[in-house]
Write a protein that holds these residues in place. Structure first.
Motif, PDB file in Angstrom:
ATOM      1  N   ASN A 122      41.940   4.963  10.396  1.00  0.00           N
ATOM      2  CA  ASN A 122      42.101   6.420  10.504  1.00  0.00           C
ATOM      3  C   ASN A 122      42.640   7.057   9.223  1.00  0.00           C
ATOM      4  O   ASN A 122      43.002   8.225   9.195  1.00  0.00           O
ATOM      5  CB  ASN A 122      42.972   6.791  11.711  1.00  0.00           C
ATOM      6  CG  ASN A 122      42.784   8.250  12.129  1.00  0.00           C
ATOM      7  OD1 ASN A 122      41.749   8.853  11.840  1.00  0.00           O
ATOM      8  ND2 ASN A 122      43.788   8.818  12.777  1.00  0.00           N
ATOM      9  N   TYR A 157      44.834  12.421   8.077  1.00  0.00           N
ATOM     10  CA  TYR A 157      44.149  11.386   8.844  1.00  0.00           C
ATOM     11  C   TYR A 157      42.680  11.768   8.983  1.00  0.00           C
ATOM     12  O   TYR A 157      42.341  12.963   8.996  1.00  0.00           O
ATOM     13  CB  TYR A 157      44.770  11.260  10.242  1.00  0.00           C
ATOM     14  CG  TYR A 157      46.138  10.654  10.222  1.00  0.00           C
ATOM     15  CD1 TYR A 157      46.306   9.320   9.818  1.00  0.00           C
ATOM     16  CD2 TYR A 157      47.258  11.382  10.573  1.00  0.00           C
ATOM     17  CE1 TYR A 157      47.570   8.749   9.784  1.00  0.00           C
ATOM     18  CE2 TYR A 157      48.533  10.823  10.542  1.00  0.00           C
ATOM     19  CZ  TYR A 157      48.680   9.499  10.134  1.00  0.00           C
ATOM     20  OH  TYR A 157      49.927   8.943  10.088  1.00  0.00           O
ATOM     21  N   SER A 159      40.771  11.697  11.557  1.00  0.00           N
ATOM     22  CA  SER A 159      40.512  12.529  12.739  1.00  0.00           C
ATOM     23  C   SER A 159      40.877  13.998  12.481  1.00  0.00           C
ATOM     24  O   SER A 159      40.166  14.904  12.910  1.00  0.00           O
ATOM     25  CB  SER A 159      41.288  11.976  13.933  1.00  0.00           C
ATOM     26  OG  SER A 159      42.627  11.725  13.574  1.00  0.00           O
TER      27      SER A 159
END
Ligand SMILES: CCCCCCCCCCCCC/C=C/[C@@H](O)[C@H](CO[C@@H]1O[C@H](CO)[C@H](O)[C@H](OS(=O)(=O)O)[C@H]1O)NC(=O)CCCCCCCCCCC
Ligand SMILES: CCCCCCCCCCCCC/C=C/[C@@H](O)[C@H](CO[C@@H]1O[C@H](CO)[C@H](O)[C@H](OS(=O)(=O)O)[C@H]1O)NC(=O)CCCCCCCCCCC
Lengths: 209, 209
Positions: A122, A157, A159
């Motif tokens: 991530n 990150y 995401s």
């Protein structure tokens, strides 16, 4: 992918000439890209790139017909500036801007290709570092390189980055990456064309800051 | 000391009200101070401070009579903005600007007081670090602090810094420091007055970036 997909770069003509007006319209949407990185640390980068765009636009606005393509700008300045050229005017601004564009291209391509740090899937540091090494590192002295390493720690990150890229839309990582791939087609072709033009016109410099 | 001496701050009146017009005229000469540090790494700092000045000036220009003193600006904004205040408008810009001014003040004072690293008498890192620790560090998160540490390595030698401060004049370190001391009198009083005003009006915030 609101950010990128709504502002796709146009397809290049066969002679690969980059239309100045369309180019300026498309790149205008890129500085906000650095907001997606999520930290104020990137504000100076965003201003540097915005400054490049403003410089090119101000030359273009002086005579849109004469400067219809990016190559016409660089060639006119080569004639106009003599030995000062190419470290001058829109030629210099585009020389640096294309490096920032290349950085973004390599970063997005690397993400789209699924390159990742298997131990930290991530994180996007490997992707950013790859982009930096290929697009910018050699133009930065040891100090700016050191600052880059520190700034890297502020990278978001994966995401969160994807969420930011897809602002306003609920999309899966997969859908987002499909959009990125789509965006990269004309974008990469445009950046490549600018690099080739700089090589062809001997407009490239390799001093570092 | 062309840079500083030609643009001295005025003496404060007894009530310590800072005249907005004179203040803006005097601080306009400070952003170039960061050029004296001799590296492009300081460009983002210079723009941040210039941005603060522009913000305050744009408020002042709307109604020079109403905003004749800095305190009148801050008080008017307190009324106008409600709960958004003080993280807004010229109040926010001056909150940050005063920290940059304090940084410059402490750095120059420390040099004028002869504080130095005995092992490296021609470095000014101890002076810069002192100024940073007292004026800014607590408003910076770990990342910006880390970047500061890297940027510190780009600080000029004392002799070069003094040469830059004295631009256009051949002066000894001693003469330069006498000029610095002279400059610091009204400058320090002005910065102190702004800090006191922020405390008094409860306009100070301590969030970090
Ligand atoms: C309190 C503590 C404070 C400490 C302060 C430290 C501040 C450190 C600042 C670091 C530098 C910020 C980036 C800017 C770098 C710039 O110096 C370079 C050259 O910039 C070019 O210079 C030319 C003259 O040589 C012209 O002025 C160009 O301008 S002209 O238009 O006038 O011709 C200009 O773009 N641009 C660059 O290197 C381009 C950078 C693109 C960035 C791409 C993304 C990287 C992402 C990294 C993600 C992790
Ligand atoms: C390719 C690699 C690229 C990597 C890029 C990394 C770039 C790193 C950039 C580091 C930061 C540069 C300095 C700027 C810091 C600023 O973030 C802060 C807060 O700035 C304030 O923020 C407010 C909102 O919160 C408003 O926007 C204010 O704006 S408003 O006007 O809109 O209200 C604004 O001034 N100012 C500060 O901390 C002030 C700084 C003063 C500096 C004093 C001197 C320090 C000297 C150090 C000497 C060694």
């Amino acid at each position: 992918m609101a950010l990128l997909m709504d502002n796709q770069f146009g397809e290049l003509p066969v002679d690969k000439a980059v239309d100045t007006k369309f180019f300026l319209e498309s790149v205008a949407y890129l500085p906000p890209f650095f907001d997606c990185l999520g930290s104020k640390v990137f504000v100076p980068i965003k201003s540097d790139i915005s400054g490049n765009i403003t410089k090119i636009r101000s030359v273009y606005d002086k005579d849109p017909a004469k400067y219809a393509t990016l190559q016409q700008i660089v060639e006119s300045e080569k004639e106009a500036y003599g030995t000062e050229w190419p470290k001058v005017g829109a030629t210099l601004a585009l020389m640096w801007l294309k490096r920032g564009l290349r950085f973004i291209q390599i970063l997005l391509q690397s993400l789209a290709d699924g390159e990742k740090d298997e131990n930290n899937p991530n994180l996007i540091r490997v992707n950013i570092t790859k982009a930096y090494d290929q697009a910018l590192k050699k133009y930065h002295g040891w100090l700016v390189q050191k600052i880059f390493k520190a700034a890297l720690l502020a990278a978001p990150y994966k995401s969160d980055f994807i969420k930011a890229l897809s602002k306003g839309q609920e999309v899966t990582e997969e859908d987002c990456m499909a959009n990125v791939r789509q965006f990269l087609v004309n974008y990469t072709a445009t950046v490549d064309a600018i690099y080739e033009m700089y090589t062809m016109l001997n407009a490239e410099l390799d001093y570092s800051v």
